[in-house]
Scaffold this active site. Structure first.
Site, PDB file in Angstrom:
ATOM      1  N   GLU A 232      20.900  75.140  11.453  1.00 46.39           N
ATOM      2  CA  GLU A 232      19.014  74.795  10.638  1.00 46.39           C
ATOM      3  C   GLU A 232      18.504  73.577  11.185  1.00 46.39           C
ATOM      4  O   GLU A 232      17.357  73.380  11.056  1.00 46.39           O
ATOM      5  CB  GLU A 232      20.498  74.053   9.069  1.00 46.39           C
ATOM      6  CG  GLU A 232      20.852  74.607   8.630  1.00 46.39           C
ATOM      7  CD  GLU A 232      22.003  74.468   7.043  1.00 46.39           C
ATOM      8  OE1 GLU A 232      23.140  73.474   7.911  1.00 46.39           O
ATOM      9  OE2 GLU A 232      21.875  73.749   6.275  1.00 46.39           O
TER      10      GLU A 232
ATOM     11  N   ARG B 155      33.146  69.800  -6.287  1.00 45.59           N
ATOM     12  CA  ARG B 155      32.178  70.583  -7.154  1.00 45.59           C
ATOM     13  C   ARG B 155      32.607  72.257  -7.746  1.00 45.59           C
ATOM     14  O   ARG B 155      32.889  72.608  -7.642  1.00 45.59           O
ATOM     15  CB  ARG B 155      30.432  71.010  -6.886  1.00 45.59           C
ATOM     16  CG  ARG B 155      29.611  69.610  -5.794  1.00 45.59           C
ATOM     17  CD  ARG B 155      28.745  70.232  -5.355  1.00 45.59           C
ATOM     18  NE  ARG B 155      28.308  69.957  -3.864  1.00 45.59           N
ATOM     19  CZ  ARG B 155      27.586  70.352  -3.107  1.00 45.59           C
ATOM     20  NH1 ARG B 155      26.548  71.050  -4.004  1.00 45.59           N
ATOM     21  NH2 ARG B 155      27.548  69.816  -2.053  1.00 45.59           N
TER      22      ARG B 155
ATOM     23  N   ARG C 208      14.314  67.737   7.162  1.00 44.90           N
ATOM     24  CA  ARG C 208      14.713  68.445   6.059  1.00 44.90           C
ATOM     25  C   ARG C 208      14.919  67.627   4.968  1.00 44.90           C
ATOM     26  O   ARG C 208      14.928  66.564   4.614  1.00 44.90           O
ATOM     27  CB  ARG C 208      16.622  68.176   6.407  1.00 44.90           C
ATOM     28  CG  ARG C 208      17.246  69.165   5.567  1.00 44.90           C
ATOM     29  CD  ARG C 208      18.789  68.967   5.789  1.00 44.90           C
ATOM     30  NE  ARG C 208      19.311  70.014   4.561  1.00 44.90           N
ATOM     31  CZ  ARG C 208      20.466  69.291   3.942  1.00 44.90           C
ATOM     32  NH1 ARG C 208      20.525  68.255   4.138  1.00 44.90           N
ATOM     33  NH2 ARG C 208      20.824  70.129   2.263  1.00 44.90           N
TER      34      ARG C 208
END
Ligand code: ADP
Length: 401
Positions: A384, A241, A91
Site C-alpha cells: 500500500e 472483529r 493514508r
C-alpha cells in the site's frame, strides 16, 4: 522525487521514505505509544541496521518532528536537508463519497475530510492530525491524501445500498463504502501484469487477509463489490472483529448483558472473530499452532475459511465467472492452510490449487494453481505504501504541469 509516506493512527505513526523514480524505499519505521509513557521510534534505513530510540512524544506533531530528525541524522539518516522531501503522501481511512481517487490536499479537501469524521471516528481524526502536523513541519510541501475507500467508489448502487429505509442513506450516508481499497487496487493491478489479462476484460477476486480481512470483486479493473461495509466490521471473520452476523443479535445482547453502545462496539470489534471464538488468540499463527490440539482454535479456523469460501462463490457469481483469485495480507501471503481450505471443493468453479506451489515459501509473489486450472490463483504481497508514494508522485507532477 523523494516522497514521505505517513500512516497516522491513534497512537502511532508509520512512515516510509521513497525515491519514487527508482521505486526504492530509503527508510521505514514507526513511532509507537504517542501520548503514552515509553514512546518509541523504530527506524530502518535501507542500508543500515534498525535503531530503536525512546523519548517523550506527546502528540503527532512531535512524532513527525522526531521522524524528520532521524531522517536527517548523521548516523541513521537518508537525506541531508528537509527541503529534499518533495511531497508527503498520507493514508486516509475514510473519504466518504467525496473521493474516488487520491487528491492534493487543500483547504476544501480538509473541510470534506472533517465531514468524514462521523463515518470513521476512530481513524480519520488521527489521519487529520498527521496531515496538519506534516503541513506545519514542511510548509509549502505538497500533501496528498490516498483513501482506503476510494477504489470501491465504483461499486454500483445495488451493491452499496443496504436494505434499510433509503432516507438513512440520504440523511446519514449509511451505505457500503468498503476499505483496504489501496491494497485491493495494488494486487489486482499486479495480477493483471502477472497474467497478461486485459484491464478491459477481466474478473478478479482479491482477498486481503490481515488483522482486518476483506474480499473484493473486481471487474475490468474496477471494484464492483467488497465485503467490508459502512465500517470495517462487516464481511469476513477477522482477528478480533465479528464480520457478518444477524444485526438483531447485538440488540438482544445489549439487553441481556446490559451493554452500553460503547461496550457493544468494543465487543464486536475487539473481542470477537478468531479471538472470541477460539479463546486462544486473534493471531492466525497461534490459531494454526493450536489447530490440532484445541477444538475451538480449529472451529475459529474453519469458520474463517468457510466464510471466505462463501464470499469467493458469491463474488464469482457477481462477476459472472472468475479469471484470477488473489491472496494477500499477512494471512493471505503466509498461510497455506487458509488458502487450501478456503478453495477446497471449488474445483467445480475451475479453481485447482497446486499443493506444492501453495506450500512453497518462495518466491513470495507467485502463482499457486495447477497448470490446467481454469482460474489462476496468485499470492501477491501487498504494498500500500508504494501505491501512496506513486499516487503522490503522479499528482505532484500533474500539479506542476
Ligand atoms: P495488518 O492487517 O495489521 O497489517 P498483517 O497483514 O501483518 O496485519 O496480518 C497479520 C496476520 O497475519 C496475523 O493474524 C498473523 O498471525 C498472520 N500471519 C503472519 N504470518 C503468518 C504465517 N506464517 N502463518 C499464518 N498466519 C500468519
Amino acid at each position: 522525487m523523494i516522497v514521505l509516506v505517513l500512516n497516522s493512527g491513534s497512537s502511532s505513526v508509520k512512515y516510509q521514505v521513497f525515491n519514487t523514480d527508482k521505486k526504492q524505499v530509503l527508510a521505514k519505521g514507526q513511532v509507537e505509544r504517542i501520548g503514552m509513557s515509553g514512546a518509541v521510534l523504530t527506524h530502518k534505513p535501507y542500508d543500515r541496521e534498525t535503531v530503536r530510540l525512546s523519548g517523550e512524544i506527546l502528540d503527532h506533531k512531535m512524532a513527525i518532528e522526531y521522524v524528520l530528525s532521524i531522517l536527517l541524522s548523521k548516523n541513521h539518516g537518508v537525506i541531508k536537508d528537509r527541503s529534499e522531501i518533495d511531497a508527503v503522501g498520507h493514508r486516509v481511512v475514510h473519504g466518504g463519497e467525496a473521493f474516488s481517487k487520491s487528491v492534493l490536499i487543500n483547504e476544501e479537501v480538509m473541510r470534506e475530510l472533517r465531514r468524514c469524521i462521523d463515518y470513521a471516528p476512530l481513524h480519520n481524526p488521527p489521519n487529520l492530525k498527521g496531515i496538519n502536523a506534516a503541513s506545519a513541519l514542511l510548509p509549502g510541501v505538497p500533501q496528498v491524501g490516498v483513501f482506503d475507500t476510494a477504489f470501491h467508489q465504483s461499486m454500483p448502487n445495488y451493491a452499496y445500498i443496504y436494505g434499510l429505509p433509503y432516507a438513512l442513506y440520504k440523511r446519514h450516508g449509511i451505505r457500503r463504502y468498503g476499505f483496504h481499497g489501496t491494497s485491493h487496487r495494488y494486487v489486482s493491478e499486479r495480477a493483471l501484469e502477472l497474467t497478461g489479462l486485459s484491464g478491459e476484460n477481466s474478473r478478479i477476486i482479491t482477498c486481503h487477509l490481515g488483522n482486518g480481512c476483506s474480499a473484493a470483486a473486481i471487474k475490468n479493473g474496477k471494484s464492483i463489490d467488497t465485503s467490508m461495509g459502512f465500517t470495517p466490521l462487516e464481511g469476513l471473520l477477522m482477528g478480533t472483529r465479528s464480520g457478518d452476523m444477524d444485526p438483531a443479535i447485538i440488540l438482544q445482547i445489549m439487553g441481556k448483558e446490559e451493554l452500553t453502545m460503547n461496550d457493544a462496539t468494543t465487543l464486536l470489534n475487539k473481542h470477537s472473530g478468531l479471538q472470541g471464538i477460539s479463546g486462544v488468540s486473534s493471531d492466525m499463527r497461534e490459531i494454526e499452532e493450536e489447530y490440532e490440539s484445541s477444538k475451538r482454535a480449529r472451529l475459529a479456523h474453519d469458520i474463517f475459511t468457510y466464510r471466505l469460501k462463501k464470499y469467493i462463490g458469491a463474488y464469482a457469481a457477481a462477476l459472472g465467472g472468475l479469471d484470477v483469485l488473489v491472496f494477500t495480507g499477512g494471512i493471505g501471503e503466509n498461510s497455506e492452510l487458509v488458502r487450501r481450505n478456503s478453495v477446497s471443493g471449488l474445483e467445480f468453479m475451475g479453481i485447482e490449487l497446486d499443493e506444492e506451489k501453495n506450500s512453497a515459501k518462495e518466491p513470495r509473489e507467485r502463482a499457486i494453481h495447477k497448470d490446467d486450472s481454469k482460474v489462476q490463483v496468485y499470492v501477491i504481497p501487498t504494498n500500500e505504501e508504494l501505491v501512496i508514494a506513486l499516487d503522490t508522485h503522479r499528482i505532484v507532477e500533474e500539479m506542476k504541469n
